[in-house]
Design an enzyme around this catalytic site. Structure first.
Site: not given
Length: 151
Positions: A119-120
């Site tokens: 989850p950037c």
């Protein structure tokens, strides 16, 4: 052999690629094609659907990204950001014990091929601003609001 599947999310089409029993990319694309039938891809489609319905906060899908040891550490750190929360690039650099490597961390996040799964989108500017997201900033904003709604 590389296999592909497509998921029609509320914020666009997502292409999922797998090879050798691991997911290799989850990226937003403009067009969907025919889904390949495969247990791993079907499981990924199911887990993405659960995520977008607010029922899944963690993924249990085998994945693999090619990168240097530094890149692997940066991407691994992303998986430690709790659902519904955010870190700054500085926080992420400190987490991997490279507090001076903020720009390198940001650059590596930009090379993440496993959007949502790694989850950037949970990394924001130190001042709280939405910065840098390959999937577009409106999608990043949507994902953060979605997670906050269900956390």
């Amino acid at each position: 052999m590389m296999l592909k599947a497509y998921y029609h999310s509320p914020i666009g089409i997502i292409e999922i690629t797998s090879q050798n029993s691991a997911i290799h990319s989850i990226l937003f694309v403009e067009q969907a094609f025919k889904n390949d039938a495969d247990e791993l891809l079907n499981n990924c489609l199911l887990q993405l659907d659960e995520y977008f319905q607010g029922q899944r906060k963690e993924f249990s899908i085998p994945y693999q990204q090619e990168g240097t040891a530094f890149q692997q550490k940066v991407w691994e750190a992303l998986t430690h950001i709790p659902y519904g929360q955010t870190w700054s690039y500085s926080d992420q650099a400190k987490f991997i014990h490279k507090s001076q490597a903020i720009r390198a961390v940001g650059g590596t996040n930009g090379k993440n091929q496993l959007t949502i799964l790694v989850p950037c989108h949970r990394v924001i500017g130190k001042d709280g601003s939405l910065t840098g997201y390959g999937g577009t900033l409106p999608r990043k904003k949507w994902l953060l609001e979605h997670e906050r709604k269900f956390s």
